[in-house]
Scaffold this active site. Structure first.
Site, mmCIF file in Angstrom:
data_model
loop_
_atom_site.group_PDB
_atom_site.id
_atom_site.type_symbol
_atom_site.label_atom_id
_atom_site.label_comp_id
_atom_site.label_asym_id
_atom_site.label_seq_id
_atom_site.Cartn_x
_atom_site.Cartn_y
_atom_site.Cartn_z
ATOM 1 N N SER A 55 0.800 -1.228 0.000
ATOM 2 C CA SER A 55 0.000 0.000 0.000
ATOM 3 C C SER A 55 0.833 1.280 0.000
ATOM 4 O O SER A 55 0.316 2.350 -0.297
ATOM 5 C CB SER A 55 -0.961 0.020 1.189
ATOM 6 N N LYS A 101 0.701 4.436 6.868
ATOM 7 C CA LYS A 101 0.073 5.271 5.843
ATOM 8 C C LYS A 101 0.550 6.712 6.010
ATOM 9 O O LYS A 101 1.066 7.099 7.049
ATOM 10 C CB LYS A 101 -1.459 5.270 5.972
#
Length: 146
Positions: A67, A104
């Site tokens: 990701s 993230k």
């Protein structure tokens, strides 16, 4: 689930041992034309001293997944995470979200927080009051194998 391991990240703590460090050749390594290395200076370098600002608040974690590939964080990379750094907009953070750790990019606008992956195949996550959410630490360095 223990604090040391989750589905997405495996945590390690730095060893607190005094060592001589690795050999450091104090010349610029050319990425263009080679340069003569007869007059280089050899010293010792400690990666702990180079990569860790606060030993008591620093952890390592191995990335699992894709990701964050757009930010240069690839599967199996080793992250250096400092829990003493205040989270800010656009920092890459390790977060605890609904029972799992994730890494993230933080997007903060006013009182709203989003976790933004750096891969278009993954959705942006908006944090709401219903989420169990903690910003666990800020990524300061990434260690890659070549």
């Amino acid at each position: 689930m223990s604090l040391k391991e989750s589905q997405n990240l495996i945590f390690f703590t730095p060893k607190n041992e005094a060592g001589n460090g690795a050999v450091f050749v104090d010349i610029g390594i050319s990425a263009g034309f080679p340069s003569p290395a007869d007059d280089f200076r050899e010293t010792r370098i400690s990666l702990d001293e180079e990569l860790i600002q606060n030993k008591e608040a620093t952890f390592f974690a191995r990335v699992s997944g894709q990701s964050m590939i757009g930010a240069g964080l690839d599967d199996n990379d080793l992250l250096v995470i400092d829990r003493s750094i205040a989270p800010e907009n656009n920092k890459i953070a390790v977060c605890f979200l609904d029972g799992e750790f994730t890494v993230k990019r933080l997007r903060v606008e006013g009182n709203e927080v989003w976790l933004k992956p750096e891969n278009p195949d993954y959705p942006i996550i908006k944090i709401t009051e219903e989420n169990n959410f903690i910003i666990w630490g800020i990524v300061t360095n990434v260690i890659k194998k070549v």
